[in-house]
Design a protein around this motif. Structure first.
Motif, PDB file in Angstrom:
ATOM      1  N   VAL A  18      68.561  55.404  61.892  1.00  0.00           N
ATOM      2  CA  VAL A  18      69.639  55.612  62.862  1.00  0.00           C
ATOM      3  C   VAL A  18      69.610  54.522  63.936  1.00  0.00           C
ATOM      4  O   VAL A  18      70.649  53.981  64.325  1.00  0.00           O
ATOM      5  N   ALA A  19      68.407  54.185  64.414  1.00  0.00           N
ATOM      6  CA  ALA A  19      68.278  53.119  65.405  1.00  0.00           C
ATOM      7  C   ALA A  19      68.773  51.786  64.846  1.00  0.00           C
ATOM      8  O   ALA A  19      69.451  51.015  65.535  1.00  0.00           O
ATOM      9  N   ALA A  20      68.433  51.508  63.587  1.00  0.00           N
ATOM     10  CA  ALA A  20      68.848  50.248  62.970  1.00  0.00           C
ATOM     11  C   ALA A  20      70.365  50.160  62.846  1.00  0.00           C
ATOM     12  O   ALA A  20      70.973  49.123  63.135  1.00  0.00           O
ATOM     13  N   ILE A  21      70.985  51.245  62.419  1.00  0.00           N
ATOM     14  CA  ILE A  21      72.443  51.246  62.279  1.00  0.00           C
ATOM     15  C   ILE A  21      73.110  51.071  63.637  1.00  0.00           C
ATOM     16  O   ILE A  21      74.054  50.289  63.790  1.00  0.00           O
ATOM     17  N   ARG A  22      72.600  51.791  64.648  1.00  0.00           N
ATOM     18  CA  ARG A  22      73.201  51.653  65.984  1.00  0.00           C
ATOM     19  C   ARG A  22      73.016  50.240  66.517  1.00  0.00           C
ATOM     20  O   ARG A  22      73.932  49.683  67.157  1.00  0.00           O
ATOM     21  N   GLN A  25      75.604  48.097  64.933  1.00  0.00           N
ATOM     22  CA  GLN A  25      76.910  48.392  65.511  1.00  0.00           C
ATOM     23  C   GLN A  25      77.118  47.671  66.839  1.00  0.00           C
ATOM     24  O   GLN A  25      78.240  47.295  67.198  1.00  0.00           O
ATOM     25  N   LEU A  26      76.021  47.470  67.570  1.00  0.00           N
ATOM     26  CA  LEU A  26      76.100  46.818  68.877  1.00  0.00           C
ATOM     27  C   LEU A  26      76.033  45.293  68.781  1.00  0.00           C
ATOM     28  O   LEU A  26      75.982  44.601  69.796  1.00  0.00           O
ATOM     29  N   GLY A  27      76.044  44.795  67.549  1.00  0.00           N
ATOM     30  CA  GLY A  27      76.100  43.346  67.357  1.00  0.00           C
ATOM     31  C   GLY A  27      74.766  42.656  67.183  1.00  0.00           C
ATOM     32  O   GLY A  27      74.714  41.417  67.104  1.00  0.00           O
ATOM     33  N   PHE A  28      73.668  43.394  67.103  1.00  0.00           N
ATOM     34  CA  PHE A  28      72.356  42.789  66.907  1.00  0.00           C
ATOM     35  C   PHE A  28      72.131  42.464  65.427  1.00  0.00           C
ATOM     36  O   PHE A  28      72.502  43.257  64.555  1.00  0.00           O
ATOM     37  N   ARG A  29      71.522  41.321  65.155  1.00  0.00           N
ATOM     38  CA  ARG A  29      71.058  41.028  63.800  1.00  0.00           C
ATOM     39  C   ARG A  29      69.850  41.914  63.549  1.00  0.00           C
ATOM     40  O   ARG A  29      68.828  41.791  64.223  1.00  0.00           O
ATOM     41  N   THR A  30      69.970  42.798  62.563  1.00  0.00           N
ATOM     42  CA  THR A  30      69.001  43.896  62.448  1.00  0.00           C
ATOM     43  C   THR A  30      68.398  43.969  61.055  1.00  0.00           C
ATOM     44  O   THR A  30      69.087  43.781  60.052  1.00  0.00           O
ATOM     45  N   ALA A  31      67.102  44.270  61.029  1.00  0.00           N
ATOM     46  CA  ALA A  31      66.408  44.532  59.768  1.00  0.00           C
ATOM     47  C   ALA A  31      65.593  45.805  59.912  1.00  0.00           C
ATOM     48  O   ALA A  31      65.098  46.138  61.001  1.00  0.00           O
ATOM     49  N   LEU A  32      65.457  46.519  58.808  1.00  0.00           N
ATOM     50  CA  LEU A  32      64.630  47.718  58.765  1.00  0.00           C
ATOM     51  C   LEU A  32      63.583  47.542  57.676  1.00  0.00           C
ATOM     52  O   LEU A  32      63.922  47.222  56.535  1.00  0.00           O
ATOM     53  N   VAL A  33      62.325  47.752  58.033  1.00  0.00           N
ATOM     54  CA  VAL A  33      61.226  47.636  57.074  1.00  0.00           C
ATOM     55  C   VAL A  33      60.697  49.031  56.760  1.00  0.00           C
ATOM     56  O   VAL A  33      60.329  49.780  57.668  1.00  0.00           O
ATOM     57  N   SER A 324      66.146  60.739  66.096  1.00  0.00           N
ATOM     58  CA  SER A 324      67.433  60.045  65.965  1.00  0.00           C
ATOM     59  C   SER A 324      68.024  59.726  67.333  1.00  0.00           C
ATOM     60  O   SER A 324      68.494  58.608  67.584  1.00  0.00           O
ATOM     61  N   GLN A 325      67.996  60.710  68.223  1.00  0.00           N
ATOM     62  CA  GLN A 325      68.572  60.495  69.547  1.00  0.00           C
ATOM     63  C   GLN A 325      67.759  59.482  70.337  1.00  0.00           C
ATOM     64  O   GLN A 325      68.325  58.648  71.069  1.00  0.00           O
ATOM     65  N   GLU A 326      66.443  59.531  70.207  1.00  0.00           N
ATOM     66  CA  GLU A 326      65.602  58.542  70.873  1.00  0.00           C
ATOM     67  C   GLU A 326      65.916  57.139  70.374  1.00  0.00           C
ATOM     68  O   GLU A 326      65.960  56.184  71.164  1.00  0.00           O
ATOM     69  N   GLY A 327      66.130  57.001  69.062  1.00  0.00           N
ATOM     70  CA  GLY A 327      66.449  55.693  68.496  1.00  0.00           C
ATOM     71  C   GLY A 327      67.739  55.139  69.063  1.00  0.00           C
ATOM     72  O   GLY A 327      67.814  53.959  69.443  1.00  0.00           O
ATOM     73  N   VAL A 328      68.763  55.970  69.129  1.00  0.00           N
ATOM     74  CA  VAL A 328      70.054  55.539  69.681  1.00  0.00           C
ATOM     75  C   VAL A 328      69.908  55.150  71.143  1.00  0.00           C
ATOM     76  O   VAL A 328      70.384  54.093  71.583  1.00  0.00           O
ATOM     77  N   GLN A 329      69.249  55.993  71.930  1.00  0.00           N
ATOM     78  CA  GLN A 329      69.136  55.715  73.364  1.00  0.00           C
ATOM     79  C   GLN A 329      68.286  54.477  73.629  1.00  0.00           C
ATOM     80  O   GLN A 329      68.571  53.707  74.550  1.00  0.00           O
ATOM     81  N   CYS A 330      67.253  54.272  72.811  1.00  0.00           N
ATOM     82  CA  CYS A 330      66.411  53.086  72.977  1.00  0.00           C
ATOM     83  C   CYS A 330      67.216  51.807  72.746  1.00  0.00           C
ATOM     84  O   CYS A 330      67.180  50.872  73.546  1.00  0.00           O
ATOM     85  N   VAL A 331      67.960  51.782  71.641  1.00  0.00           N
ATOM     86  CA  VAL A 331      68.752  50.597  71.313  1.00  0.00           C
ATOM     87  C   VAL A 331      69.850  50.364  72.349  1.00  0.00           C
ATOM     88  O   VAL A 331      70.105  49.227  72.756  1.00  0.00           O
ATOM     89  N   GLU A 332      70.504  51.425  72.783  1.00  0.00           N
ATOM     90  CA  GLU A 332      71.557  51.278  73.783  1.00  0.00           C
ATOM     91  C   GLU A 332      70.979  50.806  75.111  1.00  0.00           C
ATOM     92  O   GLU A 332      71.622  50.036  75.847  1.00  0.00           O
TER      93      GLU A 332
END
Length: 467
Positions: A18-22, A25-33, A324-332
């Motif tokens: 969820v953090a990776a997808i968010r 969405q915010l424009g970051f080049r993102t990878a998930l391992v 999930s909520q922590e991941g979203v709030q961290c990225v935001e």
């Protein structure tokens, strides 16, 4: 494999993906391992497959009680392989769905092992040799695993962990469950409905430690009525193989000198979790680990430049929706668009999918008392609810706690049918800082279980109508 990203997430569970997808969405080049299957323990070996199994157990209960509703059901039998196979197929389907979501949102999915190689550096082994990747922000979402007890070996044959308990080849005639938290109670309920004689053991004075005491006591009574043997205030001294195909537990009852011996065919160890912090390179960077979990601030930051931790590895409550909520709030927060208020544990609902179901949000009555806050308490027994009686499920309770001065909803605790769905109403009320008057004026549909939520609010104000 690319070697430079804005955000890299380690761990593909409900917090990580969820953090990776968010982030993408915010424009970051993102990878998930992720080294194993996407979805983490929750999707593959926890939340989802256990609910599929518990639904099967509920069907077994429905078949046994069909006569109460006028249906004659002939002899039934359980094909355990089909039940387990269905739960595994549900998990596999959802895991595949996450892979599609990552592709849709342009998140690079790297199947491999990751460890910190320095500040903003991640060493990734994907099978073609280790590669060092740079990321401005690294999120650790490595989750947690079942805690072990000294001297107890989970061998997967006679002594089970959660994975073995979800993939049995036979239903044990006698089952011993060590630990009566949410996981232990769910497994105890599941196997009792499938036909096992269950003994549930807990060190604390009541099952479900941390739950509202009144609700825990009702759960204890309901499970006992179903035929489960519950031993509270009993510590496990020894658990070992006995005979050709069984186990023996030596328990120490509180206040008694003579140990108690319990024999069973299989045992499940469900005594909590510990964070997956090993092998990440945390010590070299000076990351603080306390009690097996990474220490962070309210936004997931570890104190090391560019390094964050979210979800189970960052400590309680160990819940997928919290991760999930922590991941979203961290990225935001990284993106500078945070909402200004971090996640509050007392606004996170807890659900237990046993029979009966149990759910809560906010403070327990004991916590309110310990805080010294003047409060009002409301109770609505489901015996007064028409929908519950029509379902044959009148043995339940909705309990609410309100600040006597401000009217704030401090906590809500429920036990009974489908309360894991009902609790979200109180969760929204907590999030919106609703008062007793707001809930008092809310119209609840009839006939529904949710009417008991309203009745509980009325009772707190000495205005109960239906009981």
């Amino acid at each position: 494999m690319k070697t430079r990203y804005d955000v890299m997430v380690v761990g593909g569970g409900p917090g990580g993906y969820v953090a990776a997808i968010r982030a993408s969405q915010l424009g970051f080049r993102t990878a998930l391992v992720e080294r194993e299957s996407l979805g983490g323990v929750c999707l593959n070996w926890g939340c989802i497959p256990t609910k599929a199994l518990l639904h099967g157990a509920e069907i077994a209960h429905t078949l046994r009680t069909a006569g109460d509703f006028g249906f004659t059901v002939g002899p039934t039998s359980l094909d355990l392989e089909v039940l387990v196979g269905r739960s595994r197929s549900v998990a596999a389907r959802l895991s595949g769905g996450i892979a599609q979501l990552l592709r849709k949102h342009n998140v690079d999915h790297i199947k491999g092992e990751a460890s910190l190689a320095g500040k903003c550096l991640l060493s990734v082994e994907d099978g073609s040799g280790p590669k060092t990747c740079h990321a401005d922000h690294i999120l650790l979402a490595t989750g947690a695993r079942p805690r072990q007890l000294p001297g107890v070996v989970v061998d997967g044959e006679r002594i089970w962990g959660a994975r073995e308990a979800m993939t049995p080849t036979q239903v044990p005639e006698r089952l011993l469950v060590i630990g009566a938290g949410a996981i232990g109670v769910e497994f105890a309920s599941l196997y009792a409905d499938l036909g096992s004689q269950v003994t549930l053991v807990e060190m604390a004075s009541e099952i479900l430690p941390g739950a509202d005491e009144e609700i825990a006591a009702r759960a204890h009574a309901a499970l006992t009525e179903r035929g489960l043997r519950i031993l509270t205030r009993h510590a496990l001294l020894k658990l070992e193989h006995q005979g050709p195909d069984g186990v023996s537990a030596t328990l120490a009852p509180t206040g008694e000198t003579a140990p108690l011996h319990v024999a069973a065919d299989r045992a499940i160890l469900a005594v909590g979790v510990t964070g997956n912090v090993e092998g990440l390179g945390l010590d070299a960077l000076g990351v603080q680990v306390q009690g097996g979990f990474v220490v962070t601030n309210d936004w997931g930051h570890t104190g090391v430049v560019g390094l964050y931790a979210i979800g189970d590895v960052a400590g309680p409550p160990w819940l997928a929706h919290k991760a999930s909520q922590e991941g979203v709030q961290c990225v935001e927060h990284i993106a500078g668009i945070g909402r200004g208020q971090p996640l509050q544990a007392t606004r996170i609902p807890t659900c237990i999918y046993s029979r009966p179901q149990i759910a809560s949000v906010g403070l327990t009555e004991a916590q309110v008392q310990a805080a010294g806050r003047p409060y009002r308490v409301g109770r609505a027994p489901l015996q007064a609810n028409g929908k519950a009686l029509a379902m044959g499920e009148g043995n339940g309770l909705v309990k609410t706690l309100f600040d006597e001065v401000t009217g704030e909803l401090l906590g809500a605790h429920l036990i009974g049918p489908e309360v894991t769905e009902l609790v979200q109403g109180f969760t929204v009320a907590r999030q919106l800082e609703a008062t007793e008057n707001d809930l008092l004026d809310t119209v609840f549909p009839h006939p529904t279980l949710s009417e008991s939520m309203h009745e509980s609010v009325l009772d707190a104000l000495d205005r109960a109508i239906h009981h």
